[in-house]
Each structure stands twice: as structure tokens, then as C-alpha cells.
Design a protein around this motif. Structure first.
Motif, PDB file in Angstrom:
ATOM      1  N   GLU A 172      23.035  -2.012 -42.281  1.00 59.20           N
ATOM      2  CA  GLU A 172      23.238  -1.281 -43.533  1.00 59.20           C
ATOM      3  C   GLU A 172      24.649  -2.147 -44.329  1.00 59.20           C
ATOM      4  OE1 GLU A 172      21.966   1.138 -44.812  1.00 59.20           O
ATOM      5  OE2 GLU A 172      20.534   1.062 -42.929  1.00 59.20           O
ATOM      6  N   PRO A 173      25.600  -2.661 -43.870  1.00 49.74           N
ATOM      7  CA  PRO A 173      26.246  -3.308 -44.469  1.00 49.74           C
ATOM      8  C   PRO A 173      25.770  -4.782 -45.502  1.00 49.74           C
ATOM      9  CG  PRO A 173      27.655  -2.884 -42.586  1.00 49.74           C
ATOM     10  CD  PRO A 173      25.970  -2.603 -42.222  1.00 49.74           C
ATOM     11  N   ILE A 174      24.735  -5.282 -44.588  1.00 43.61           N
ATOM     12  CA  ILE A 174      24.113  -6.274 -45.185  1.00 43.61           C
ATOM     13  C   ILE A 174      23.299  -5.988 -46.383  1.00 43.61           C
ATOM     14  CG2 ILE A 174      22.525  -8.368 -44.732  1.00 43.61           C
ATOM     15  CD1 ILE A 174      23.359  -8.097 -41.455  1.00 43.61           C
ATOM     16  N   LEU A 175      22.668  -4.811 -46.353  1.00 39.07           N
ATOM     17  CA  LEU A 175      21.758  -4.473 -47.292  1.00 39.07           C
ATOM     18  C   LEU A 175      22.637  -3.772 -48.338  1.00 39.07           C
ATOM     19  CD1 LEU A 175      19.123  -2.404 -44.944  1.00 39.07           C
ATOM     20  CD2 LEU A 175      18.741  -4.746 -46.295  1.00 39.07           C
ATOM     21  N   LYS A 176      23.428  -3.306 -48.418  1.00 36.53           N
ATOM     22  CA  LYS A 176      24.342  -2.711 -49.087  1.00 36.53           C
ATOM     23  C   LYS A 176      25.278  -3.921 -50.093  1.00 36.53           C
ATOM     24  CE  LYS A 176      25.524   1.656 -46.991  1.00 36.53           C
ATOM     25  NZ  LYS A 176      26.734   2.705 -46.687  1.00 36.53           N
ATOM     26  N   LEU A 202      33.724  -7.011 -47.430  1.00 37.39           N
ATOM     27  CA  LEU A 202      34.027  -8.432 -47.044  1.00 37.39           C
ATOM     28  C   LEU A 202      32.872  -9.308 -47.496  1.00 37.39           C
ATOM     29  CD1 LEU A 202      35.665 -10.353 -45.544  1.00 37.39           C
ATOM     30  CD2 LEU A 202      34.911  -9.807 -43.388  1.00 37.39           C
ATOM     31  N   LEU A 203      31.636  -8.963 -47.136  1.00 39.99           N
ATOM     32  CA  LEU A 203      30.470  -9.997 -47.829  1.00 39.99           C
ATOM     33  C   LEU A 203      30.543 -10.150 -49.058  1.00 39.99           C
ATOM     34  CD1 LEU A 203      27.429  -8.825 -45.415  1.00 39.99           C
ATOM     35  CD2 LEU A 203      28.519 -10.929 -45.359  1.00 39.99           C
ATOM     36  N   VAL A 204      30.943  -9.262 -49.799  1.00 38.51           N
ATOM     37  CA  VAL A 204      30.572  -9.085 -51.500  1.00 38.51           C
ATOM     38  C   VAL A 204      32.006 -10.177 -51.696  1.00 38.51           C
ATOM     39  CG1 VAL A 204      31.019  -7.854 -53.647  1.00 38.51           C
ATOM     40  CG2 VAL A 204      29.517  -6.940 -51.733  1.00 38.51           C
ATOM     41  N   SER A 205      33.098  -9.946 -51.160  1.00 42.40           N
ATOM     42  CA  SER A 205      34.257 -10.745 -51.410  1.00 42.40           C
ATOM     43  C   SER A 205      34.093 -12.139 -51.132  1.00 42.40           C
ATOM     44  CB  SER A 205      35.507 -10.038 -50.565  1.00 42.40           C
ATOM     45  OG  SER A 205      35.908  -8.596 -50.812  1.00 42.40           O
ATOM     46  N   VAL A 206      33.198 -12.274 -49.972  1.00 37.28           N
ATOM     47  CA  VAL A 206      33.032 -13.889 -49.625  1.00 37.28           C
ATOM     48  C   VAL A 206      32.163 -14.537 -50.976  1.00 37.28           C
ATOM     49  CG1 VAL A 206      31.784 -15.255 -48.338  1.00 37.28           C
ATOM     50  CG2 VAL A 206      33.204 -13.768 -47.163  1.00 37.28           C
ATOM     51  N   PHE A 207      31.364 -13.930 -51.450  1.00 46.26           N
ATOM     52  CA  PHE A 207      30.657 -14.623 -52.464  1.00 46.26           C
ATOM     53  C   PHE A 207      30.917 -14.073 -53.835  1.00 46.26           C
ATOM     54  CE2 PHE A 207      27.598 -14.296 -48.645  1.00 46.26           C
ATOM     55  CZ  PHE A 207      27.276 -15.563 -48.548  1.00 46.26           C
ATOM     56  N   PHE A 208      32.287 -13.623 -53.947  1.00 47.21           N
ATOM     57  CA  PHE A 208      32.626 -13.446 -55.267  1.00 47.21           C
ATOM     58  C   PHE A 208      32.802 -14.536 -56.172  1.00 47.21           C
ATOM     59  CE2 PHE A 208      36.111 -12.265 -58.394  1.00 47.21           C
ATOM     60  CZ  PHE A 208      35.451 -11.290 -59.278  1.00 47.21           C
TER      61      PHE A 208
END
Length: 271
Positions: free
Chosen positions: A121-125, A165-171
Motif C-alpha cells: 500500500e505505501p508503494i502504491l500510494k 519516505l518514498l515521496v521524500s526520497v524522490f522529491f
């Protein structure tokens, strides 16, 4: 040695049957490691030359036997170099599947089970958010393979899966956005990782370095790679060198479920 049956001059013993089954099982498992990769062509080439060598040796062509014999001697060293990644994965598979708590025959005829606690779910979101913001992203997911060589090229995180965290990494302004994030064992293991770029000439010219890197890592590993295009925000999935473009969120969910179910050889899909 007990004789099973005889056909003309050919005598078949029980040990011959076992020998054939073992070799077939080993070749089948090694083929699964290299299928849909560039290494498959090299593997088929080596097998073809080796079978030709056996035929020539059986017909007693001394000159050709000597020439191909020298080639086969050097070919073993060349094979170790060319198939370095595949041999490493193959030996790791043997080490995992021949442990005391598993059946040896499960290794021969079934895939290694390595159930993990993955929450997709965190990956998809995160993919949905990144796609909506047109932020480029490159995520490498591995269900049962050690990607330590690639993890060590980036910054180690070893963090729990999290959309933020995933979104922050690719910001775009993040120091970690340039490169790939590698996810294994249900965690974000590392970010800013360097991946091998595919040299496949059939890749469309409109695909950039991010997609070529995704195809490249999928050609040498069993990982599932998820890509978000920075230009159009389109989401793609890459596995075994095959890329699926412009996927919607339900399709990505299906790709993830299918990958984990197939990788772990389980009936249940990841929820």
C-alpha cells in the motif's frame, strides 16, 4: 550396478536415469535465472558449442576435437566471467534451499519459498503521489534475491516502508532523488543507488536513462522495477527485461501481487 534395460549396444542403468534427472533439474533451474535476459543467448551459445564438441568427439575427428577442446578449456573461464551474477545467484539459491530445514528435492523441482512481510500500500500510494506531481522515480523491488552489490552503491536507509519516505526520497530537491531506491525484505534498504544500463538495441529511442536503467537491472536480476516518468508522470513496470508502459494504479497492484506470488511460489497474493 543394476542394469535397467538394454537397446542394442546401449545399456541403461538406474544411475544413468538419476544422472539425467539431476542434470535436467540443474539446467532447468539455471535457465530460470537467465531467461528473458541477454545472458540467455550466451548460455544457449555455450550449450550449442558443447554439444557440437561431444558429437565431434564421438565421431573421433581428432583435429576438430583438439581445437574445440582448447576452446572448451578457455570457455569455462569465460563462462565464469560472463555469468558471474547468474552463478552467484545460482549458488545462493543452492545455499538457501539445501539448508537443514528444507527438502533437497524441493530445490530440484520447485522454486525457493521466501515469504516476506510486504505491505504494498505505501508503494502504491507513493507512486500515485509521484505520478500526480510529475516527479521521476525508480524503485527496485526484490522478493527473494540479494541485491547487496547494488545497495552498496547508494546510501543505506534500512527503513520501514512509508509513503512519505518514498515521496521524500524522490522529491526534486532531495539529495537522494538521483538514482534508484532498492526495496528488499519489506523495507527501503537504500536510495541513490546506481543501476546497470541496458545495452539492448531494441529499446525505443524515446525511453530515457531512467527506463534503460530499470530494464538493465531487470535483465540481470529477478527484481520488479517500478518507474515514474518525470516528463508525463506515466507509471511503468519492468520485469525480466520486459516493460509495461502507462499503467494505472489497479494494474500496478496486479503486477505487484503477481510478482510476489510468483517469486515466493505461494497461492496467496500480497494484500
Amino acid at each position: 550396478m543394476q542394469l535397467l534395460f538394454s537397446i542394442g549396444f546401449l545399456e541403461i542403468h538406474w544411475v544413468d536415469i538419476i544422472d539425467i534427472l539431476l542434470v535436467s533439474a540443474l539446467l532447468y533451474n539455471f535457465y530460470n535465472l537467465v531467461k528473458n535476459t541477454l545472458a540467455l543467448r550466451v548460455f544457449i551459445g555455450f550449450l550449442s558449442i558443447y554439444f557440437l564438441y561431444l558429437v565431434i568427439q564421438a565421431t573421433e575427428m581428432e583435429l576438430m576435437t583438439a581445437i574445440l577442446g582448447q576452446f572448451m578449456g578457455v570457455g569455462v573461464i569465460a563462462a565464469v566471467i560472463l555469468f558471474q551474477q547468474e552463478l552467484r545467484r545460482f549458488l545462493m539459491m543452492i545455499g538457501k534451499t539445501t539448508s537443514l530445514n528444507q527438502d533437497f528435492f524441493q530445490f530440484l523441482f520447485k522454486k525457493n519459498k521466501n515469504p516476506q512481510n510486504w505491505n504494498i500500500e505505501p508503494i502504491l500510494k507513493a507512486l500515485k503521489t509521484l505520478s500526480g506531481l510529475n516527479m521521476g522515480a525508480l524503485m527496485v523491488l526484490s522478493a527473494n534475491e540479494d541485491l547487496k552489490n547494488y545497495i552498496n552503491t547508494g546510501d543505506i536507509l534500512d527503513a520501514e516502508l512509508s509513503e512519505r519516505l518514498l515521496v521524500s526520497v524522490f522529491f526534486k530537491n532531495s539529495p537522494l532523488h538521483d538514482g534508484a531506491a532498492i526495496l528488499t525484505e519489506g523495507k527501503i534498504k537504500a536510495a541513490r543507488c546506481i543501476l546497470p544500463v541496458s545495452e539492448n538495441e531494441k529499446i525505443p529511442a524515446n525511453l530515457g536513462l531512467r527506463h534503460r536503467a530499470a530494464i538493465g537491472i531487470s535483465e540481470v536480476t529477478n527484481a520488479l522495477v517500478l518507474v515514474v516518468s518525470e516528463e508525463a508522470g506515466q507509471m511503468s513496470a519492468v520485469h525480466r527485461g520486459q516493460i509495461k508502459h502507462n499503467l494505472a494504479l489497479p494494474q500496478l497492484r496486479e503486477e505487484l501481487n503477481e510478482y510476489f506470488a510468483h517469486a515466493d511460489d505461494e497461492v496467496e497474493t500480497v494484500k
